[in-house]
Each structure stands twice: as C-alpha cells, then as structure tokens.
Scaffold this motif. Structure first.
Motif, PDB file in Angstrom:
ATOM      1  N   UNK A  61      -2.260   7.540  -5.850  1.00  0.00           N
ATOM      2  CA  UNK A  61      -1.707   6.945  -7.064  1.00  0.00           C
ATOM      3  C   UNK A  61      -1.737   5.417  -7.035  1.00  0.00           C
ATOM      4  N   UNK A  62      -2.338   4.831  -6.027  1.00  0.00           N
ATOM      5  CA  UNK A  62      -2.311   3.382  -5.905  1.00  0.00           C
ATOM      6  C   UNK A  62      -2.793   2.707  -7.195  1.00  0.00           C
ATOM      7  N   UNK A  63      -2.013   1.746  -7.647  1.00  0.00           N
ATOM      8  CA  UNK A  63      -2.371   0.970  -8.820  1.00  0.00           C
ATOM      9  C   UNK A  63      -1.875   1.509 -10.142  1.00  0.00           C
ATOM     10  N   UNK A  64      -1.307   2.695 -10.171  1.00  0.00           N
ATOM     11  CA  UNK A  64      -0.863   3.258 -11.445  1.00  0.00           C
ATOM     12  C   UNK A  64       0.594   2.885 -11.724  1.00  0.00           C
ATOM     13  N   UNK A  65       0.874   2.526 -12.966  1.00  0.00           N
ATOM     14  CA  UNK A  65       2.225   2.129 -13.357  1.00  0.00           C
ATOM     15  C   UNK A  65       3.186   3.305 -13.379  1.00  0.00           C
ATOM     16  N   UNK A  66       2.715   4.483 -13.689  1.00  0.00           N
ATOM     17  CA  UNK A  66       3.627   5.618 -13.871  1.00  0.00           C
ATOM     18  C   UNK A  66       4.323   6.043 -12.587  1.00  0.00           C
ATOM     19  N   UNK A  67       3.838   5.609 -11.438  1.00  0.00           N
ATOM     20  CA  UNK A  67       4.452   5.987 -10.169  1.00  0.00           C
ATOM     21  C   UNK A  67       5.501   4.981  -9.699  1.00  0.00           C
ATOM     22  N   UNK A  68       5.736   3.934 -10.485  1.00  0.00           N
ATOM     23  CA  UNK A  68       6.755   2.954 -10.135  1.00  0.00           C
ATOM     24  C   UNK A  68       6.157   1.677  -9.586  1.00  0.00           C
ATOM     25  N   UNK A  69       6.957   0.616  -9.545  1.00  0.00           N
ATOM     26  CA  UNK A  69       6.442  -0.704  -9.168  1.00  0.00           C
ATOM     27  C   UNK A  69       5.902  -0.777  -7.740  1.00  0.00           C
ATOM     28  N   UNK A  70       6.481  -0.028  -6.815  1.00  0.00           N
ATOM     29  CA  UNK A  70       6.000  -0.082  -5.428  1.00  0.00           C
ATOM     30  C   UNK A  70       4.574   0.445  -5.326  1.00  0.00           C
ATOM     31  N   UNK A  71       4.299   1.522  -6.040  1.00  0.00           N
ATOM     32  CA  UNK A  71       2.972   2.140  -5.991  1.00  0.00           C
ATOM     33  C   UNK A  71       1.975   1.350  -6.838  1.00  0.00           C
ATOM     34  N   UNK A  72       2.437   0.786  -7.938  1.00  0.00           N
ATOM     35  CA  UNK A  72       1.549  -0.014  -8.795  1.00  0.00           C
ATOM     36  C   UNK A  72       0.973  -1.204  -8.040  1.00  0.00           C
ATOM     37  N   UNK A  73       1.721  -1.748  -7.096  1.00  0.00           N
ATOM     38  CA  UNK A  73       1.261  -2.901  -6.313  1.00  0.00           C
ATOM     39  C   UNK A  73       0.207  -2.531  -5.271  1.00  0.00           C
ATOM     40  N   UNK A  74       0.093  -1.267  -4.943  1.00  0.00           N
ATOM     41  CA  UNK A  74      -0.800  -0.854  -3.864  1.00  0.00           C
ATOM     42  C   UNK A  74      -2.261  -0.979  -4.272  1.00  0.00           C
TER      43      UNK A  74
END
Length: 172
Positions: A61-74
């Motif tokens: 899920x790296x980079x996706x907004x729907x997984x939350x800010x921590x994952x979106x930053x990956x």
C-alpha cells in the motif's frame, strides 16, 4: 463496536436469508492479526459456513492515501520474493488457516493487491504470486483488488492485461 454488533447483524440477515454468504472480518482492515477479536456465535450447529473475510500494509500500500499518513509517506520498499519474505507470508497464512480450522470457518482473502504508485512491477507481481499461492495452498478463496487503476490487472488506457500481475494471479 463492530465486533459487538456482528452477532446481532448476522441474526437479522439469517431471518430471511439463512444460506446467503456474508463477507465480514475483524477491525483494522480485516487484519489477520485481529482475527481473534472477531467474535462469532460458537453455538451454531454446524457453524455458519457462509461467513468469511480476510485482508492482508507497508509494501503493497506504499504511497496510497487511504491507508493513512504513515503509509502514504512510504516509497521505494522492495519485495523480492526472498525466502524470508515468502516464509513470513506462509507463517501469517498458517495462523489464519489454524484460526479457520479451529472455528470451522472458510476464508476469503479479499481485496489483496500491490499498489503501483511506488512499487516496481516485478516486485508487485512477485508479491501477488506469493500471496496467491499461499492462499491457494491453504484452500482460501481470493479476490484481487482491483480490475483497473492503481492495483489493476487491466490497463484501460492500453486496453490490455498487465501481464505480470495477470500471470501471478492465474498461475503462469
């Protein structure tokens, strides 16, 4: 709250649809780590076999907004299919299979896939193949997420299959 309401909600559905499949799971995106928090009636004789759901987030899920800010930053996390990576999937799925056997409940691995924002196609295909195989080896039903777009197995613009993902899903 979700877990506390499930028994009542299932009973409402069963009043008029005793054999309808109900797809459900625990909180936190149907995490395998939260299966033991899923409280279903144990006095079913036999247990309601029409209940199932599991959803396997950093690499896929790296980079996706729907997984939350921590994952979106990956970004840039690789999945190469190393022995350790495959072993981790198998260990996780063995736990799910044990939960399933102990409760006589089927498993649907739903909405699995690897997002293409930062992941390399070859990594996404290797991960998809390993997860698909681990699921099939344990008799889990599975549903890939989704047809077109960020996780897609179909490229609508090119009007063609994303061959490495398609092949990973159907065993090529």
């Amino acid at each position: 709250m979700w877990t506390a309401r499930l028994v009542d909600l299932i009973a409402i559905v069963r009043e008029t649809n005793p054999h309808r499949n109900i797809v459900l799971g625990p909180v936190f995106w149907n995490s395998r780590d939260d299966l033991n928090h899923l409280k279903l009636r144990q006095d079913d004789r036999p247990p309601d076999r029409h209940l199932s759901r599991l959803r396997p987030v950093s690499f896929h899920h790296q980079g996706t907004r729907r997984a939350g800010p921590e994952v979106e930053k990956l970004s840039g996390i690789r999945w190469t299919g190393s022995a350790a990576e495959v072993a981790q999937i198998n260990t996780d799925f063995d736990k799910v299979a044990a939960w399933s056997r102990a409760r006589n409940r089927p498993i649907l691995l739903g909405e699995y896939g690897a997002y293409n924002m930062h992941g390399k196609l070859e990594d996404r295909a290797a991960w998809t193949k390993a997860v698909s195989k681990a699921s099939d080896d344990r008799g889990f039903a599975r549903a890939y997420w989704f047809w077109d777009g960020g996780f897609g197995v179909w490229d609508e613009q090119k009007r063609q299959w994303v061959a490495p993902i398609k092949d990973a899903l159907v065993g090529q």
